[in-house]
Design an enzyme around this catalytic site. Structure first.
Site, PDB file in Angstrom:
ATOM      1  N   ASP A 118       0.858  -1.178   0.000  1.00 50.78           N
ATOM      2  CA  ASP A 118       0.000   0.000   0.000  1.00 50.78           C
ATOM      3  C   ASP A 118       0.895   1.228   0.000  1.00 50.78           C
ATOM      4  O   ASP A 118       2.103   1.128   0.258  1.00 50.78           O
ATOM      5  CB  ASP A 118      -0.892  -0.037   1.241  1.00 50.78           C
ATOM      6  CG  ASP A 118      -1.793   1.184   1.343  1.00 50.78           C
ATOM      7  OD1 ASP A 118      -2.319   1.618   0.305  1.00 50.78           O
ATOM      8  OD2 ASP A 118      -1.958   1.698   2.454  1.00 50.78           O
ATOM      9  N   THR A 164      -0.339   4.869   1.159  1.00 51.35           N
ATOM     10  CA  THR A 164      -0.647   5.760   2.267  1.00 51.35           C
ATOM     11  C   THR A 164      -0.519   5.022   3.590  1.00 51.35           C
ATOM     12  O   THR A 164      -1.188   4.013   3.823  1.00 51.35           O
ATOM     13  CB  THR A 164      -2.073   6.313   2.115  1.00 51.35           C
ATOM     14  OG1 THR A 164      -2.182   6.958   0.850  1.00 51.35           O
ATOM     15  CG2 THR A 164      -2.383   7.303   3.219  1.00 51.35           C
ATOM     16  N   ARG A 188      -2.218  14.714  -1.768  1.00 53.58           N
ATOM     17  CA  ARG A 188      -3.507  14.012  -1.763  1.00 53.58           C
ATOM     18  C   ARG A 188      -4.609  15.045  -1.976  1.00 53.58           C
ATOM     19  O   ARG A 188      -4.640  16.077  -1.300  1.00 53.58           O
ATOM     20  CB  ARG A 188      -3.720  13.288  -0.437  1.00 53.58           C
ATOM     21  CG  ARG A 188      -2.779  12.135  -0.229  1.00 53.58           C
ATOM     22  CD  ARG A 188      -2.829  11.645   1.203  1.00 53.58           C
ATOM     23  NE  ARG A 188      -4.161  11.193   1.586  1.00 53.58           N
ATOM     24  CZ  ARG A 188      -4.597   9.948   1.400  1.00 53.58           C
ATOM     25  NH1 ARG A 188      -3.799   9.062   0.827  1.00 53.58           N
ATOM     26  NH2 ARG A 188      -5.796   9.590   1.795  1.00 53.58           N
TER      27      ARG A 188
END
Length: 1251
Positions: free
Chosen positions: A419, A421, A769
């Site tokens: 992953d 984040t 983000r």
């Protein structure tokens, strides 16, 4: 009333049916009545009597069931069944080879060791159960008309329980009343999901208006809910009142067992699920079991050992039959008669001997191998836990090993799926930039402040990698084709940007970076102007619609940031007490004062540990936190004085925000920087403080929570100034932009959307983000129409989630775009170096993230997943046909460019494939978005997708859902037949972690769901390097060599050669005590020490030369031919150990045991010396274990030979070892035999080292 009559009829019918069938059946739903209504009734009349009580029992055994149940479980292992069969076969007189009682010793020992281990573990569970079951709680008693103390185990479904602050919940309880004036109850769920932030639970709606003195005797409602399940995030049901009114029940009304009550003095609820039916217990699945790759290979070789055993027994049986056949009718004088006293035919003699030889040669199957492997793995895990390099001081967390039986798999990984984040990044969000109404606010002062923090961190850092932030870019170069065309780009233009990505260490100032935001002057002026105009309009009763649209969007933008979340407000001075608002409230200070209560708390996402005094900067921070005067912040902070007046003053009533995700906290702190502060949250109300307007209370009508499918959340509120029903929505730009209402008049709306999209691309290109903020105003008619269907969905039990999902989709349409935010998620320290080392180790790294494509690509460059010299294949398709075309063109491109030249090859993949054709990994990077990935994972395209992906050095999957992550891992694992590792930190990574061969959870900012689903848990991604390259390599190398050594050691079958001299009669020249205990005692300990401590390469070398890890990927320590080489070597060594003493004593008058005991001694010396040759690292424990084994053998031999003159009639072992120790020939054999036996092994090992 009709409903009540219908329910009564159903209950009556069910009762008749139960009486007829004499058994209980539960419907699809559970009906819960109050127990106090049935206190005086017989037990059979209580409708709750069939539900589980609250007594928990996690033990497996009782005093009576332990022995049979434990043996039954142990006999599930085929090896144990085999050894018990051999031991029992020895009780048959016609085929026995040893004393029956003595033959039982090894298997009894092995079973006993395992049983004692199981018994100790079960006893520990019993003590824990007893402690939990005897905890106290307050249960209402109708007889005494008050709450009385009872043990947890005495609680029943339907009991009323009074809960107090800081008390742990004994069962799953429906909240009926709370001492909190807002009818709230705050709980901490750390024991369930690891999250330390508070969560709100609210009283059932129909009990909301009751006073605090809830009277259980007046309760006359019936609860109907779903059957017990393990879904922590779901609870469906309704409560039926005497009047026939039904109110829906939600997860917000349920308090789960194991949670802790906070911020609430008292609360009362009714037990819905108890004991093993609670959600916490249903989620307690115990330790996970996986079979390692090495164990699967070992089982194949155990099967070959069985084949070898049968061949040897068959050979001996045939030999014995022929030997008997040569005598014809003239039987030898030493022939053994049948049980009936008659002669046995050669065929029957051969059959009986076949069974006898199975007993004699049973040592070929290593009985102690399985127990030894378990012991070694436990020791390996212990030493991994003791490695301080895998300890994170900041979070005070160690590596956790949750699966003890796959440690060796860590040394054979080939693919890593990560992953982004929270795994590669810190998941500690810092607000950087935003755009509102099409205007971008760059927050330059905020960027300078962050840069200063990073410079201070860099001065403290002793290593060469320092902290930093992302630079602001003035232009965007998009690499994505709008029509889904694939491109192959040269990445040299990206190197300047990627080189400016810097690593961040998590210093105390990182917390300040998250909470302390310098507002943009231009935007702050507009906020003040807008608020001032709204205050003027409110004072003169003017409609708010007269406010200019750009200013209206600005204030709505910050209102959305403030209220569109699930943030809980608390006070840092009393972090677990309810915050009380006062007129003297002021926002938090820049450097919050730390109280003693905070210092004793476990660090959480909103608090940081006191910094160590390693530098002057840390020392100043510590002193400053405690003794900071009100006006000192400008000395240490780049915040301009004109923007830090009251907003940064210290106040006793300062607030702290506890958010379920770092994104929410970052946005709330950003809004607070513009004086739009969240000051209170109730179940039906959110209070915010706006400049000039003061405190405003928004009536919270509905909250539509975030889910991975919608990728957004919404709140429906009644605006206090306009009295309009407004929907505020925030979510991923990929979905929000598609929901924006198309412009119908003018070009302004279209221009705003276009400019906002450009800024979103800019933010994503800088690795930020992105989130979009939008709103929608509903008319009363629109709201009433939507509400009717929404309430139907809320009260449904079956399919409630689907109905609520559809209801949210109906509401979140034709939105008005307010703006967008860019939040920085900083890289974890050491991520680029870790990825570079893992890649050198031959590991293929894929990153699967839900982030926007541009954001993911830039983070990939920052963490060195993508290199500037690599070409990038970008796959974006709008249909399955387009995806098929892109994959086909990509394959043609790879074949045309790389198959003609080998210059661009990195290395041949070490991963075995289902295809026999080796493939090469090229200097290519693959980037694919979620929509295209969904097409590529279709059965018709998955092979082409895999062919493209496996040819690329790096793969980056963007906008991928949790299901897609698991599908990608499963596809690679099953199709390529490779070893896979998945690493993540959040609940959305759980499915990926569980599918992989090895799952690793990061104990980060998103709770502990990933950790609880994983096999190993790490505090930081960088620790993966040492876990795999060092400990993984060691664990695999140790176990592989230990297993091969076990097979070799047990294959040194000296008795086989003696059969040629005794007519293949199954006789032995070695005392049976030595035969039985040779492998079990005399030669067992040194190999355990070597299997636990041996290091073929030092830790420093393994980290400096990651290429050494490739040996584990290729299973170079344990290949099929190595088993057969060890068998051949054991065959040769047994020949030497047998025939050298045979010829040495050829013409002497020694008895059988005087000749057989030296053979046993020589075999022990040879086996131990063989282990010494194979040992790479010698420690004092190796020397001690070998010395102990030799001393144990001679001690047992001397004592046994001195005290047992008639133990093995007709032979006499008396004083055998004593006489041998006086014979010089014995010492000569002890030198010449092991040297001769091990000369080929030593020569081969020396040649391998030289080469």
């Amino acid at each position: 009333m009709a409903r009540d009559g219908e329910d009564a009829g159903m209950v009556k019918a069910a009762k008749v049916k139960r009486q007829r069938k004499k058994k209980t059946k539960e419907n699809k739903t559970r009906t819960v009545h109050a127990n106090i209504l049935y206190d005086n009734a017989k037990g059979e009349e209580n409708p709750n009597r069939h539900y589980a009580n609250n007594k928990i029992k996690t033990t497996k055994y009782t005093l009576l069931s332990f022995l049979p149940k434990n043996l039954f479980e142990q006999f599930h292992r085929f090896a144990n069944v085999y050894f018990v069969f051999i031991a029992l076969l020895n009780f048959v007189p016609v085929v026995n080879a040893f004393q029956p009682e003595l033959a039982l010793a090894p298997v009894v020992f092995i079973l006993s060791v395992t049983a004692i281990k199981d018994l100790w573990e079960d006893y520990r569970r019993h003590r824990s159960d007893k402690e939990i079951n005897h905890m106290d709680c307050l249960v209402y008693s109708r007889v005494e008309r008050r709450y009385v103390e009872k043990y947890w185990k005495e609680v029943r479904v339907g009991d009323f329980i009074r809960l107090r602050c800081n008390e742990i919940l004994p069962a799953d309880v429906l909240l009926l009343t709370s001492s909190d004036p807002d009818r709230l109850c705050h709980i901490e769920t750390a024991t369930l999901d690891g999250e330390t932030n508070l969560k709100q639970r609210q009283v059932v709606r129909s009990f909301f208006d009751l006073d605090c003195d809830f009277d259980p005797t007046k309760y006359n409602s019936i609860i109907e809910c779903e059957k017990p399940n393990n879904d922590l995030n779901r609870f469906r049901g309704y409560i039926i009142h005497r009047s026939g009114r039904r109110d829906a029940l939600y997860k917000e009304n349920l308090l789960l067992r194991g949670c802790t009550i906070r911020n609430t003095e008292e609360a009362v609820g009714i037990v819905i699920y108890a004991g093993h039916e609670t959600k916490a217990m249903l989620n307690n699945n115990g330790p996970r079991y996986k079979r390692s790759k090495l164990e699967r290979q070992m089982n194949v070789d155990v099967f070959w050992c069985v084949i070898i055993l049968l061949v040897m027994c068959l050979f001996a049986a045939v030999g014995h039959g022929l030997w008997m056949f040569q005598y014809g009718d003239k039987r030898p004088v030493f022939d053994v008669l049948s049980p009936e006293g008659t002669d046995l035919s050669p065929i029957m003699s051969a059959i009986y001997l076949f069974l006898t030889m199975i007993i004699v040669f049973q040592v070929l199957i290593p009985i102690s191998l399985f127990v030894s492997i378990e012991i070694v793995k436990i020791c390996q895990v212990f030493f991994i836990h003791q490695d301080m390099d895998l300890y994170d001081e900041e979070t005070d967390s160690h590596l956790q090993c949750r699966a003890l039986n796959i440690t060796e798999d860590l040394g054979q990984m080939q693919y890593i799926f990560s992953d982004k984040t929270g795994t590669l990044t810190e998941n500690k969000m810092v607000f950087r930039r935003c755009t509102v109404a099409g205007v971008e606010y760059s927050h330059d002062a905020n960027a300078r402040r962050l840069a200063m923090y990073q410079e201070m961190d860099s001065e403290e850092e002793e290593c060469t990698s320092h902290g930093g932030t992302l630079p602001r870019r003035d232009s965007v170069t998009s690499h994505q084709s709008p029509h889904g065309q694939w491109t192959s780009l040269s990445c040299h233009t990206r190197s300047p940007r990627s080189s400016r990505y810097l690593l961040l260490t998590d210093k105390p100032s990182s917390v300040l970076q998250e909470k302390d935001i310098t507002p943009d002057p231009q935007l702050l002026d507009k906020v003040n102007e807008c608020s001032s105009q709204m205050d003027f309009m409110r004072f003169h009763s003017q409609p708010m619609s007269q406010l200019p649209s750009d200013l209206s969007d600005i204030i709505d933008f910050f209102i959305a940031l403030t209220i569109c979340n699930t943030v809980v407000v608390s006070s840092p001075n009393q972090p677990r007490q309810k915050v009380k608002l006062s007129e003297g409230y002021a926002p938090p200070a820049l450097f919050p004062i730390k109280t003693e209560s905070q210092k004793t708390q476990k660090p959480s996402k909103n608090s940081h540990k006191a910094p160590s005094a390693r530098s002057f900067h840390c020392f100043v921070d510590r002193i400053f936190d405690v003794f900071k005067p009100p006006n000192l912040e400008h000395t240490f902070s780049p915040v301009p004085p004109c923007y830090s007046e009251k907003a940064w003053a210290v106040a006793e009533g300062e607030l702290r925000y506890e958010a379920e995700s770092p994104d929410e906290a970052a946005l709330v702190y950003a809004a607070r920087a513009y004086k739009c502060s969240l000051v209170g949250r109730l179940p039906d109300q959110v209070t915010v403080e706006l400049p000039h307007l003061g405190k405003l209370s928004f009536e919270l009508l509905h909250t539509l929570g975030f889910d991975s499918t919608r990728k957004r959340m919404s709140v429906v509120v009644r605006h206090p100034l306009t009295d309009q029903i407004t929907v505020y929505t925030k979510g991923a730009d990929s979905v929000i932009m598609d929901l924006i209402k198309p412009p119908n008049t003018g070009e302004n709306s279209h221009s705003i959307v276009y400019r906002t999209q450009n800024y979103l691309n800019l933010y994503a290109a800088d690795g930020l983000r992105t989130l979009c903020i939008a709103k929608k105003v509903l008319t009363k008619e629109e709201y009433a129409c939507w509400l009717q269907r929404h309430l139907e969905a809320e009260t449904a039990i079956q399919g409630r989630e689907e109905l609520l999902f559809e209801s949210a989709l109906r509401l979140e349409t034709n939105l008005h775009l307010l703006g967008a935010t860019g939040i920085e998620d900083r890289l974890q320290d050491g991520v680029p170096e870790t990825i570079a080392s893992l890649r050198k180790a031959g590991l293929q790294i894929w990153v699967l993230t839900g982030d926007k494509q541009e954001t993911a690509v830039n983070i990939a460059y920052a963490c060195k997943l993508l290199e500037p010299e690599e070409e990038i294949l970008t796959l974006n398709a709008d249909s399955q046909e387009a995806c098929a075309l892109l994959l086909e063109e990509s394959l043609h491109y790879i074949q045309a460019k790389f198959l003609c030249s080998s210059a661009d090859h990195i290395y041949p993949s070490s991963s075995p494939s289902s295809s026999s054709v080796p493939f090469m990994v090229h200097r290519l990077g693959l980037v694919i978005d979620g929509r295209t990935l969904a097409y590529a994972l279709d059965k018709s395209l998955e092979d082409k997708f895999l062919a493209v992906a496996r040819s690329c050095r790096s793969v980056l999957c963007c906008r991928s859902t949790p299901l897609q992550k698991s599908m990608v891992v499963k596809l690679v694992r099953n199709k390529l037949k490779v070893m896979t590792l998945a690493i993540g930190d959040g609940a959305n990574d759980v499915s990926m972690i569980q599918v992989a061969d090895v799952g690793v959870g990061i104990s980060g900012q998103e709770g502990m769901q990933a950790v609880m689903a994983s096999d190993f848990a790490l505090p930081r991604f960088r620790y993966l390097q040492k876990l795999l390259l060092v400990h993984g390599h060691w664990c695999y190398s140790r176990l592989a060599n230990m297993i091969l050594y076990f097979f070799y050691k047990n294959a040194v079958t000296l008795i086989f050669w003696y059969q040629f001299y005794c007519g293949f009669s199954g006789s032995a020249m070695i005392d049976q005590w030595y035969l039985i205990f040779f492998n079990l005692m005399f030669s067992a300990f040194p190999q355990l020490i070597t299997g636990t401590l041996d290091k073929d390469v030092s830790a420093e070398t393994l980290q400096q030369l990651p290429q050494l890890y490739i040996s584990g990927q290729n299973s170079e320590e344990y290949k099929p031919y190595m088993f057969w080489m060890n068998m051949i070597d054991a065959f040769y060594q047994s020949l030497v150990c047998f025939f050298i003493p045979y010829f040495a004593y050829a013409d002497s008058d020694v008895d059988l045991f005087t000749w057989g005991t030296p053979i046993t001694t020589l075999a022990l010396f040879t086996i131990l010396l063989h282990l010494g040759i194979e040992t790479k690292t010698w420690t004092w424990m190796n020397w001690l274990s070998i010395s102990f084994s030799i001393a144990l053998f001679f001690t047992v031999a001397l004592c046994y030979n001195a005290s047992c003159p008639t133990c093995y009639s007709p032979s006499n072992p008396y004083w055998t070892m004593q006489r041998l120790l006086q014979d010089p020939l014995f010492y000569f054999l002890c030198v010449i035999t092991p040297v001769t036996a091990l000369l080929p092994r030593y020569t081969a090992a020396h040649v391998c080292c030289v080469l």
